[in-house]
Design a protein around this motif. Structure first.
Motif, PDB file in Angstrom:
ATOM      1  N   VAL A 270       0.834  -1.182   0.118  1.00 45.72           N
ATOM      2  CA  VAL A 270       0.047  -0.060   0.166  1.00 45.72           C
ATOM      3  C   VAL A 270       0.770   1.425   0.046  1.00 45.72           C
ATOM      4  O   VAL A 270       0.425   2.276  -0.901  1.00 45.72           O
ATOM      5  CB  VAL A 270      -0.925   0.084   1.236  1.00 45.72           C
ATOM      6  N   GLY A 323      -3.315  -6.097   0.859  1.00 51.79           N
ATOM      7  CA  GLY A 323      -2.773  -4.859   1.295  1.00 51.79           C
ATOM      8  C   GLY A 323      -1.732  -5.680   2.083  1.00 51.79           C
ATOM      9  O   GLY A 323      -1.918  -6.216   3.005  1.00 51.79           O
ATOM     10  N   VAL A 330      -3.862  -6.125   5.164  1.00 49.01           N
ATOM     11  CA  VAL A 330      -5.261  -5.648   4.907  1.00 49.01           C
ATOM     12  C   VAL A 330      -5.708  -6.840   3.966  1.00 49.01           C
ATOM     13  O   VAL A 330      -5.416  -7.172   3.034  1.00 49.01           O
ATOM     14  CB  VAL A 330      -5.266  -4.398   4.255  1.00 49.01           C
ATOM     15  N   VAL A 333      -7.720  -4.956  -0.837  1.00 46.72           N
ATOM     16  CA  VAL A 333      -7.768  -3.614  -1.284  1.00 46.72           C
ATOM     17  C   VAL A 333      -8.553  -3.953  -2.737  1.00 46.72           C
ATOM     18  O   VAL A 333      -8.291  -4.330  -3.516  1.00 46.72           O
ATOM     19  CB  VAL A 333      -6.298  -3.222  -1.790  1.00 46.72           C
ATOM     20  N   TYR A 342     -10.437  -0.184   1.413  1.00 46.23           N
ATOM     21  CA  TYR A 342     -10.047  -1.088   2.074  1.00 46.23           C
ATOM     22  C   TYR A 342     -10.828  -1.889   3.073  1.00 46.23           C
ATOM     23  O   TYR A 342     -11.810  -1.149   3.913  1.00 46.23           O
ATOM     24  CB  TYR A 342      -8.754  -0.411   3.164  1.00 46.23           C
ATOM     25  N   LEU A 362      -5.558  -0.802   9.247  1.00 43.72           N
ATOM     26  CA  LEU A 362      -5.946   0.152   8.554  1.00 43.72           C
ATOM     27  C   LEU A 362      -5.653   1.552   8.781  1.00 43.72           C
ATOM     28  O   LEU A 362      -5.314   2.289   8.164  1.00 43.72           O
ATOM     29  CB  LEU A 362      -7.675   0.252   8.551  1.00 43.72           C
ATOM     30  N   LYS A 371     -12.055   3.190   4.579  1.00 43.50           N
ATOM     31  CA  LYS A 371     -11.718   2.113   5.141  1.00 43.50           C
ATOM     32  C   LYS A 371     -12.772   1.398   5.925  1.00 43.50           C
ATOM     33  O   LYS A 371     -13.357   2.193   6.803  1.00 43.50           O
ATOM     34  CB  LYS A 371     -10.474   2.260   6.282  1.00 43.50           C
TER      35      LYS A 371
END
Length: 401
Positions: A270, A323, A330, A333, A342, A362, A371
């Motif tokens: 990211v 991510g 994460v 994405v 996200y 996040l 997010k």
């Protein structure tokens, strides 16, 4: 049974109804491509297209066996030249030898709009891509989402949708018609066998069908988990005393992915805004295929929820990646139309430690894209500009995304 109109797909395809681009509709077996093609035909009739200008052929039907050749198909189409635009709807086009040349000739020599479906992701690559560069537009179809499965149940008097039942047995349309677990398992076993041996093993040149089946079972059992081809090879050797090179395993995974039964995601840095070559994750297109591989009926709810969120986002036409933010991950994405979202996914956030784990990844992202944390908790746990979503009410049954 009353069919559910798959409006989310029709909405994407309609702008191309009269285009000379070949509409390529792919998806795993039994996910609903044939019904979608029927719904496109209904759309065309409703818009005023005469019925005799719409040609609907299913190449799994033996009555159409004489047309399973590109040249023969092109010759057949000549009867529809002149008299206005003709619409050709070809189901399971991969059954036609040399179909690429056949449909390309049709597109080039007559006023027509061509729709093709297939159960093999190779329709989007290889010979088709070479023969029709820049002349196709593709649409990947998934099994029913939870919302579609719920609508189908209600329309056919099968009761309301239950999220845990969906997470266990999935959204294949005909699966919803089964009345008990025994018939459900039998149906899903037949689907899995068809995909494995008709789409994956058949024509693959694989010297070891049993080994390929073991790789497929590994992918089913590890939906949403990160692994490499070498880790699969190690598992095969330890669990079944079967040796396979990393290259062989990679080839088998690619072949299984081409059946649309699983979807692989790459990692995305990211902060560095680049894709990474490290471990991939594969998600099963329908959770019912995971359940039938487990004799004890056990179910990892967290993994199933993550798979359901992945499949929901794919069905809504998002491009996905995993991510990576420093040493944190994460789950998804998601990008569509120039926008990025996200998502973190878990079952329940029962304590502060779990909440910190889900939100911290996040919170470590420095941009302003929306997010979200998705869970089955009913209380709102949003914090620091990151929105908490209830899995069913705010995500699976919501039109927001």
């Amino acid at each position: 049974m009353v069919a559910v109109k798959r409006e989310s797909y029709l909405r994407r395809i309609r702008p191309f109804y009269d285009s000379d681009l070949i509409k390529v509709i792919t998806g795993m077996r039994r996910c609903g491509k044939t019904v979608l093609l029927d719904q496109i035909r209904e759309d065309l009739l409703a818009s005023g297209v005469p019925g005799d200008r719409i040609v609907r052929l299913n190449f799994e039907d033996l009555d159409n066996a004489r047309l399973r050749d590109g040249a023969a198909l092109n010759e057949f189409s000549k009867a529809y030249r002149g008299g206005g635009k003709a619409y050709f709807l070809f189901d399971e086009i991969q059954k036609v030898d040399g179909f690429e040349e056949g449909v390309n000739s049709m597109r080039a020599t007559m006023d027509c709009s061509i729709f093709v479906t297939g159960s093999n992701g190779k329709l989007l690559s290889g010979d088709l891509a070479t023969a029709l560069t820049g002349r196709t537009v593709s649409f990947a179809v998934m099994p029913f989402t939870f919302a579609e499965a719920t609508d189908y149940r209600r329309a056919n008097g099968l009761g309301d949708g239950d999220i845990f039942e969906y997470l266990k047995w999935g959204g294949l349309p005909q699966r919803l018609q089964q009345r008990d677990e025994e018939s459900t398992r039998a149906y899903l076993e037949s689907v899995y066998g068809d995909i494995l041996y008709r789409d994956v093993v058949a024509g693959s040149g694989a010297r070891d069908a049993d080994l390929m089946a073991r790789v497929a079972d590994f992918l089913m059992d590890n939906s949403g988990k990160a692994f490499s081809a070498s880790s699969i090879a190690e598992h095969l050797e330890k669990s079944g005393r079967r040796r396979a090179s990393t290259e062989t395993v990679y080839g088998y995974v690619r072949r299984i992915s081409s059946s649309m039964m699983v979807n692989g995601l790459d990692r995305f840095d990211v902060r560095g805004k680049m894709f990474l070559s490290s471990l991939r994750k594969y998600y099963v297109a329908d959770p019912g295929l995971v359940s039938i591989r487990r004799a004890d009926g056990s179910m990892d709810i967290g993994a199933r929820i993550e798979t359901a969120v992945h499949n929901e986002l794919v069905s809504r036409n998002y491009s996905l990646g995993i991510g990576k933010v420093g040493d944190r991950e994460v789950d998804f994405v998601a990008e569509k139309g120039g926008k990025r979202l996200y998502f973190q996914v878990c079952y329940l956030m029962a304590d502060e430690k779990t909440r910190d784990r889900e939100f911290s990844a996040l919170e470590a992202i420095g941009d302003n894209h929306p997010k979200f944390v998705i869970s089955m908790d009913q209380a709102d746990m949003s914090r620091n500009g990151i929105e908490h979503l209830r899995l069913v009410e705010d995500f699976l049954l919501s039109d927001r995304f």
